[in-house]
Design an enzyme around this catalytic site. Structure first.
Site, PDB file in Angstrom:
ATOM      1  CB  ALA A  26      12.349   2.266  -0.910  1.00 39.33           C
ATOM      2  CB  ALA A  27       9.341  -1.870  -2.526  1.00 45.13           C
TER       3      ALA A  27
ATOM      4  CB  SER B 290       4.832   1.723  -1.243  1.00 42.00           C
ATOM      5  OG  SER B 290       4.530   2.247  -2.473  1.00 42.00           O
TER       6      SER B 290
ATOM      7  N   GLY C 276       3.923   3.400   5.204  1.00 43.91           N
ATOM      8  CA  GLY C 276       5.059   3.074   6.075  1.00 43.91           C
ATOM      9  C   GLY C 276       5.686   1.730   5.773  1.00 43.91           C
TER      10      GLY C 276
ATOM     11  CG  ASP D 199      12.068   3.355   4.220  1.00 43.34           C
ATOM     12  OD1 ASP D 199      12.338   3.130   5.397  1.00 43.34           O
ATOM     13  OD2 ASP D 199      11.003   3.891   3.852  1.00 43.34           O
TER      14      ASP D 199
ATOM     15  N   PRO E 284       0.827  -1.205   0.000  1.00 39.62           N
ATOM     16  CG  PRO E 284      -0.407  -1.352   1.963  1.00 39.62           C
ATOM     17  CD  PRO E 284       0.615  -2.066   1.165  1.00 39.62           C
TER      18      PRO E 284
HETATM   19  C1  MEV Z   1      10.297   5.916   7.227  1.00 39.10           C
HETATM   20  O1  MEV Z   1      10.097   4.577   6.841  1.00 39.10           O
HETATM   21  C2  MEV Z   1      11.199   6.003   8.409  1.00 39.10           C
HETATM   22  C3  MEV Z   1      11.505   7.396   8.916  1.00 39.10           C
HETATM   23  O2  MEV Z   1      12.434   7.232   9.992  1.00 39.10           O
HETATM   24  C4  MEV Z   1      12.108   8.258   7.844  1.00 39.10           C
HETATM   25  C5  MEV Z   1      13.497   7.823   7.414  1.00 39.10           C
HETATM   26  O3  MEV Z   1      14.178   7.090   8.120  1.00 39.10           O
HETATM   27  O4  MEV Z   1      13.931   8.300   6.339  1.00 39.10           O
HETATM   28  C6  MEV Z   1      10.269   8.076   9.472  1.00 39.10           C
END
Ligand code: MEV
Length: 324
Positions: free
Chosen positions: A107-108, A105, A102, A149, A98
């Protein structure tokens, strides 16, 4: 004719989101129940490179890509690295991760595209090279990403990550289970990361203390995971969530899901990723997984994944990542 294919998993951050942007450690793991896939086929002569994003019902040539399109950015970076002009190829992209939730998505999708293009070109992209290329796309669209990520997604391994240092695969003494629940609220990491930055600029001491406290939780969690005592993770998840609440990146729906998971028997729970929406994670056992998943759905989760963590093949314990 199919010339190449690439895949990349989603990810969850177990501990340390946001503080990781400020040099504290984070623990993140790949999640293979959701994934991005890309495929390259030969196109008609003179067609140029066509990009089709199946889930978004978008189709355009690279030459006419909408301004700022992240898929086109990933393609441009990959082609430059591979030493290719836009060939007459058709690139199709499909993802079950989705968006804005979080689970990594963006980066993948970038990683899957780059892998597919490299495969079609008959070239190999080492994980550290892929990670660095994906990071460049992340910088364009997410402001000041820590790099966690792209690292966990490109390597497909559980990662202990400190910004600017070679990431390490962290050992998992005993596998454990997570329930991952989607709040259904889309939330852009760029926005929450930007708000945390504003808070830090206004109250540096308060935020530095929050980051330090999170860093200590990450170290304690890493030790518990390594020594095969995952039960110790529950209270650490609860404590990490409270610190994220204080940081202002939770929201009522995430807090509701966290509370529902705990009431249904989870060992602990926290939001995961940028926050203000997206996903939360809960520590579950074989016995509590069902009731916790049910309670999360009743509390409004739009999707719940129960996944083991730590059932990976053997691999390196240190990932070399040059130049960062
Ligand atoms: C995002 O998946 C994680 C955060 O810590 C941002 C980052 O590390 O770039 C919120």
């Amino acid at each position: 004719m199919i010339l190449g294919a690439g895949q990349a998993p989603g990810k969850v951050i177990l501990f340390g989101e946001h503080a990781v942007v400020y040099g504290r450690p984070a623990l993140a793991v790949p999640i293979s129940q959701v994934a991005a896939n890309a495929q390259v086929e030969s196109g008609a002569p003179g067609s140029g490179l066509i990009i089709e994003a199946i889930d978004l019902a978008h189709c355009f040539t690279l030459a006419q890509a909408p301004d700022g399109d992240p898929l086109a950015a990933a393609v441009h970076l990959a082609l430059a690295h591979l030493g290719l002009e836009a060939p007459d190829w058709r690139l199709t992209v499909h993802s079950t991760i989705p968006i804005a939730s979080g689970l990594g998505s963006g980066a993948a999708v970038s990683a899957a595209i780059m892998r597919a293009l490299a495969h079609a070109a008959g070239q190999e992209l080492l994980p550290e090279t892929l990670s660095a290329l994906v990071y460049e796309v992340e910088v364009l669209y997410h402001g000041t990403p820590s790099g966690v990520d792209n690292t966990v997604i490109a390597h497909g391994r559980p990662v202990y990550f400190v910004r600017g240092h070679a990431p390490q695969v962290f050992p998992i003494g005993r596998p454990f289970r997570l329930a991952i629940a989607d709040s259904g609220i889309g939330s852009l990491t760029k926005v929450t990361v930007g708000d945390v930055r504003l808070g830090w600029q206004r109250s540096p001491e308060r935020f530095e203390k929050l980051f330090d406290d999170i860093g200590q939780i990450v170290e304690a969690a890493r030790a518990a995971i390594a020594s095969g005592e995952p039960d110790r993770l529950g209270p650490l998840m609860d404590a990490n969530h409270e610190l994220l609440v204080e940081m202002g990146v939770s929201c009522p729906q995430l807090d509701r899901l966290v509370a529902a998971a705990r009431s249904a028997g989870a060992g602990g729970a926290k939001l995961s990723g940028g926050g203000r929406g997206g996903n939360m994670i809960a520590l579950v056992s074989a016995e509590t997984a069902g009731p916790v998943a049910e309670a999360l759905r009743e509390a409004g989760a739009v999707r719940v994944i129960v996944t083991p963590v730590g059932e990976y093949g053997r691999g390196p314990t240190l990932i070399h990542q040059p130049g960062r």
